[in-house]
Design an enzyme around this catalytic site. Sequence first.
Site, PDB file in Angstrom:
ATOM      1  N   HIS A  93      -2.373  -2.925   7.740  1.00  0.00           N
ATOM      2  CA  HIS A  93      -1.189  -3.693   7.389  1.00  0.00           C
ATOM      3  C   HIS A  93      -1.621  -5.088   6.961  1.00  0.00           C
ATOM      4  CE1 HIS A  93       2.471  -5.899   7.402  1.00  0.00           C
ATOM      5  NE2 HIS A  93       2.311  -6.446   8.597  1.00  0.00           N
ATOM      6  N   HIS A  95      -0.634  -8.833   4.430  1.00  0.00           N
ATOM      7  CA  HIS A  95       0.395  -9.670   3.815  1.00  0.00           C
ATOM      8  C   HIS A  95      -0.073 -10.046   2.407  1.00  0.00           C
ATOM      9  CE1 HIS A  95       2.171 -11.163   7.944  1.00  0.00           C
ATOM     10  NE2 HIS A  95       2.118  -9.846   7.842  1.00  0.00           N
ATOM     11  N   TYR A 120      -5.425   6.293 -10.391  1.00  0.00           N
ATOM     12  CA  TYR A 120      -5.941   5.998  -9.056  1.00  0.00           C
ATOM     13  C   TYR A 120      -4.848   5.558  -8.092  1.00  0.00           C
ATOM     14  CZ  TYR A 120     -10.793   6.994  -9.764  1.00  0.00           C
ATOM     15  OH  TYR A 120     -11.962   7.667  -9.972  1.00  0.00           O
TER      16      TYR A 120
END
Length: 218
Positions: A93, A95, A120
């Site tokens: 995860h 930002h 891709y």
Amino acid sequence: MSETKLREDICRFGRSLFERGLTPGSSGNISVRLDDGGWLVTPTNASLGFLDPGKMSRLDANGKLVSGDAPTKEVPLHTALYQTRSAARAVVHLHSTHSVALSMLPEIDPRAVLPPMTAYYMMKCAPTALVPYYRPGDPAVADAIKGLAGQYSSVLLANHGPVVSGDTLEGAVFATEELEETAKLYLLLRGLNPRYLSPEQVTDLTKTFGLVLPDHSH
């Protein structure tokens, strides 16, 4: 792979992501599922650029802290992906700037935030779902992830950032990077009427590489 090696790999990939500006400050978190059903996850308020393998949060199969520093507040997010995607062995995860920007645009389709732009992107991420905004660490985000029924390996949290699972840590990291680059391409080409992959080209990729795409027939 040994737990010691996995701890070192989390630090190595975390530093690479941080140094290339893909998640600033103390943002972002990484987890890896272990053979005993427990998992390693980066600690709360830890910069991915300066992780200590010995301080990694070690959780048991129920998500309870066994050793190490206190885990990221995004544990519910990681747990939901592991529970709904049985093949997932790692979750990343970030930002990352372009993915966050993409999540804020009004025109994106929650079932597929990006069109089929490159081979891709389709091979590594497949369609990416958008999850509505929840404050960071809100347990309700787990229910939103579970509502996707495990169909998506890549998810974009509105006004927050991408969450990507993979069958290896390396695979999850590479897929997250591919998502970020594709989001960047989308923003660069927005309003220019670019040429996307045709349905026939997507079908060819699906057959050739055994892609499993979400069912949107309903």
